[in-house]
Design an enzyme around this catalytic site. Structure first.
Site: not given
Ligand code: PNS
Length: 163
Positions: A18, A42, A91, A129
């Protein structure tokens, strides 16, 4: 006009992968807002406050980086923060399908916000992670894969669990 990007994620916990993306992103953007998703549905190992603390400590030497948290839709948060871009790290090919879906949904929700993908340094291509948490849980060596503060927090967490 300031070019602001939001770098969203769970960051449970932040890894050197990150940090690498943030460092690369700073070459493109004037400011990066690292935004931790607050998602009570979550299960996470660290609370948002703990994740924020680890991120802040790991990024203490970086200018133009802010650490924040958000709930709800990412595009709403990005708009609220005047960010025109969402930054995501990529990645391997395995990341692609999910990232593609996320980016296209976000574009549908707000076509003015662009998703920018950066590729992590090869050194970090295999870390996530979850894999770090797994390794740390069973006493594996995670030196050099996460910032020092994260290593300490992980060790503390697993010590607490063992007691
Ligand atoms: O590190 P991650 O868990 O892969 O991140 C995922 C994240 C936080 C980018 C994604 O889950 C997110 O943006 N969630 C907020 C809700 C949202 O806007 N979702 C996308 C469109 S439905």
């Amino acid at each position: 006009m300031e070019r602001i990007a939001v770098y969203p994620g769970s960051f449970d916990p932040v890894t050197n992968g990150h940090i690498d993306i943030i460092e690369r992103g700073l070459n493109l953007f004037d400011k990066i807002i690292v935004a931790i998703l607050y998602n009570p549905a979550k299960k996470s190992m660290f609370s948002v406050e703990e994740r924020k603390k680890m991120l802040k400590e790991s990024l203490a030497n970086f200018d133009n980086v802010e650490v924040d948290s958000f709930s709800g839709l990412l595009v709403d948060y990005a708009r609220m923060r005047n960010a025109k871009a969402i930054l995501r790290g990529m990645r391997a090919v395995s990341d692609f399908e999910y990232e593609f879906q996320l980016a296209l949904m976000n574009r549908r929700l707000d076509k003015k916000i662009q998703t920018v993908f950066l590729i992590t340094g090869l050194r970090w291509i295999f870390i996530s992670s979850s894999i770090i948490k797994d390794a740390a849980k069973f006493g594996g060596n995670i030196d050099g894969l996460v910032p020092e503060t994260v290593k300490l927090h992980l060790h503390k967490k697993f010590r607490q669990e063992a007691e």
